[in-house]
Design an enzyme around this catalytic site. Structure first.
Site, PDB file in Angstrom:
ATOM      1  N   SER A  47       0.841  -1.192   0.000  1.00 12.43           N
ATOM      2  CA  SER A  47       0.000   0.000   0.000  1.00 12.43           C
ATOM      3  C   SER A  47       0.887   1.258   0.000  1.00 12.43           C
ATOM      4  O   SER A  47       1.754   1.379  -0.857  1.00 12.43           O
ATOM      5  CB  SER A  47      -0.945  -0.046   1.207  1.00 12.43           C
ATOM      6  OG  SER A  47      -2.002   0.846   1.056  1.00 12.43           O
ATOM      7  N   ASP A  91      -8.136  -6.735  -5.087  1.00 11.19           N
ATOM      8  CA  ASP A  91      -7.814  -5.408  -4.531  1.00 11.19           C
ATOM      9  C   ASP A  91      -8.392  -4.345  -5.455  1.00 11.19           C
ATOM     10  O   ASP A  91      -7.915  -4.171  -6.571  1.00 11.19           O
ATOM     11  CB  ASP A  91      -6.293  -5.266  -4.431  1.00 11.19           C
ATOM     12  CG  ASP A  91      -5.842  -3.954  -3.802  1.00 11.19           C
ATOM     13  OD1 ASP A  91      -6.689  -3.059  -3.572  1.00 11.19           O
ATOM     14  OD2 ASP A  91      -4.640  -3.818  -3.534  1.00 11.19           O
ATOM     15  N   HIS A 143      -7.621  -5.566  -0.683  1.00  9.85           N
ATOM     16  CA  HIS A 143      -6.360  -4.838  -0.481  1.00  9.85           C
ATOM     17  C   HIS A 143      -5.610  -5.336   0.750  1.00  9.85           C
ATOM     18  O   HIS A 143      -4.376  -5.429   0.754  1.00  9.85           O
ATOM     19  CB  HIS A 143      -6.675  -3.346  -0.346  1.00  9.85           C
ATOM     20  CG  HIS A 143      -5.472  -2.486  -0.167  1.00  9.85           C
ATOM     21  ND1 HIS A 143      -4.489  -2.389  -1.129  1.00  9.85           N
ATOM     22  CD2 HIS A 143      -5.079  -1.684   0.856  1.00  9.85           C
ATOM     23  CE1 HIS A 143      -3.537  -1.546  -0.708  1.00  9.85           C
ATOM     24  NE2 HIS A 143      -3.875  -1.118   0.494  1.00  9.85           N
TER      25      HIS A 143
END
Lengths: 386, 386
Positions: free
Chosen positions: A159, A325, A358
């Protein structure tokens, strides 16, 4: 706080350090503001070898911190990447010297809006300069200098951590042997900026936020920050994961209550996410760090051509994305891979099939472990890191 | 207000009416509470024919209202479905008698939390009973009774409007000749409940909300409602649409400002959505109506088997979804179609290719116009509606 680096080398215990950086020369930020000296808090695991060739830098995500494989000092919960970091794990602390620092703008000991502005003697609040992913990485590079490490064996993160990995590889190609950007993108999308803006507005709408100047009021914008966290948390999961986990199951009840209590388990879960988050995170830090992500656009620094960010790079890349994601979809990882290929970089790419969304990078994903473990193993053997 | 139905029949002007329903017998809600008499505000367009066979009921979405093809009395903006409703349009007001009523729980004249509770003489606030999609439809059926219409030529709507269409077809199959559910599902998903819960928490976190009892305070929870609207609005668009519309374009500026003003156009757009919404919508209504959507699960009322909801239905169905709608994805429309097929219903299904996301049903989508126009035309001709 005086740093305890030497002691840490002798006894690679799970202890944290705080170091003062930019003492002689201030750090020039992307905004043009200069900052320094400033504190950076970090954790290390394992032992740096004689050649200083076995260092792995982990870059944490938006709401992460340096407690990657240690109990969190506030919540008491296990480290956020304990599955990846430890003896015999993918980031094997018997083999690697693992470093993770709280990002600039954070709230776990590194300079950020809740720390004291030396010029005023009061908390920075919104007086803290707006920082970028580039600034975070420049600050980390000072820490790596301080640790006496020229080249990092690996820079890895998911991320926002992955954004930092890309920034590291672009800004300091000679210092990064292996780069593992996970579940990220080379620029923040309009949709992601929009979700962040919702979170910021939720914080700023809370009267306890007081224009960012709440530290001495005895109150914090808990309600606004909890809403921001809840909104963000939905984006970290996939609909499939939510459906499997909760579906339309009711919360400890046989039937609907026809009220506004948490009727559905998914509501109760979200509320819990919001409430527990505010105990460990600073609302202003949330503003600063989301802003840094929004500003991230690696190609923009290179004439709009992402490949130029990686020109002549000798870094090996392993780009990882997750099929479910939707915050950082595989299409964005492919854009990174395409740019790396266009700059003749050494790159492998894996889209991991998972329905966990995610957040998969934080979870038990054997294929991720195998992919990254194999990628690093080959390089470690070649470099004689045992 | 005394209703002006007869005048409306003679002069099919674009004027609204408010009627008092359930005067003799209260309406029993799904919660078990009884309500009545209660007001319902609605608009009509066109003229009801002698046979009363040309009535089209439009069901509005979460933040919609009865001003489907008329300027909004608060904002002055054109009706929300002016593209679909009017002379010569898909819902041709030269041919059909078009009705649209503000839903139960709403805030544009129909009974809802901001209206006066006759028992206390004060606004209902959270004393208003929690309502369901089924309750909304039952209340609408009283209006249709009142208008002297046995069978509706068509019931049509998008999003929550589509849920009402499905409920109409299930609850009153003999009263619905044609049903057009658009961009909806037969039950609200865990992800959608989660997004609604974020919005509700944003409202409830606003101190001006005062436990729902804000009407006499001179203040409304504007900030919280604006955040709720912003969070929801992101889900109405697709990433592609946001990217095309805004990308990472800056707002009237040459470069980043390194601050927390709206730097990106998408931020400015979202803030505008939030700010303008609070002028026309009641925060408590937002709580009630999102709750009604969360509770919607048509199969649950029929032993968990959706097909049973449509057993022996003679209604013709035209199910419409949009390829880029991630709030009510095509998979959910397919579940409806599969259930209709399993009950031997007359159903056609179109997934419209568009990158405009959930909001596509409100926008200029020629394929949607052609699909629905053709579907209704055939039935109108067969029924002699000219």
């Amino acid at each position: 706080m005086r740093e305890r680096l030497d002691m840490k080398r002798a006894v690679p215990a799970r202890e944290g350090s705080t170091v003062t950086l930019a003492e002689k020369t201030p750090l020039r930020l992307d905004s043009g503001t200069e900052i320094g000296p400033f504190a950076m808090s970090y954790m290390t695991y394992g032992t740096l070898n004689e050649a200083k060739s076995n260092a792995v830098l982990i870059c944490h995500a938006l709401t992460g911190d340096q407690y990657v494989a240690s109990d969190h000092p506030v919540t008491g919960k296990p480290g956020w990447w304990g599955r990846m970091v430890g003896p015999g794990k993918v980031l094997d602390t018997d083999r690697y010297f693992v470093i993770c620092a709280n990002v600039l703008g954070g709230c776990m000991g590194t300079a950020g809006p809740q720390e004291i502005d030396p010029e005023t003697g009061r908390p920075w609040g919104l007086g803290f300069p707006v920082i970028t992913i580039g600034d975070m990485v420049r600050a980390q590079s000072l820490l790596i200098d301080h640790l006496g490490i020229d080249e990092l064996f690996c820079v890895i993160g998911g991320s926002m951590g992955g954004m930092q990995v890309l920034q590291w590889a672009a800004a300091y190609p000679e210092r990064v042997a292996n780069a593992v950007p996970i579940a990220c993108a080379a620029r923040h999308s309009a949709q992601n900026i929009a979700f962040h803006e919702v979170g910021r507005q939720a914080i700023m709408a809370d009267p306890q936020w007081r224009g960012g100047d709440y530290y001495e009021s005895g109150e914090t914008p808990r309600a606004g920050l909890a809403v921001a966290r809840m909104a963000a948390h939905v984006t970290y999961l996939s609909e499939t994961a939510l459906h499997r986990k909760f579906g339309r199951n009711l919360q400890n009840r046989e039937r609907l209550t026809y009220g506004f209590d948490a009727d559905f388990q998914v509501e109760s879960y979200l509320r819990h996410q919001g409430i527990t988050f505010v105990d460990r995170f600073d609302a202003n830090s949330y503003l600063y760090i989301t802003r840094a992500m929004d500003y991230f656009d690696l190609a923009a620094e290179h004439g709009g051509v992402l490949a130029r960010a990686f020109a002549n790079s000798r870094t090996r890349f392993c780009v990882v994305s997750f099929s479910s994601d939707w915050l950082f979809p595989t299409t964005e990882a492919r854009d990174v891979v395409r740019a790396l290929n266009a700059s003749a970089a050494n790159v492998s790419f894996v889209e991991i099939q998972t329905d966990k969304g995610h957040d998969a990078f934080l979870l038990d994903e054997p294929e991720m472990f195998a992919t990254i473990g194999g990628f690093l193993e080959a390089s470690a053997v070649r470099r004689g890191i045992l």
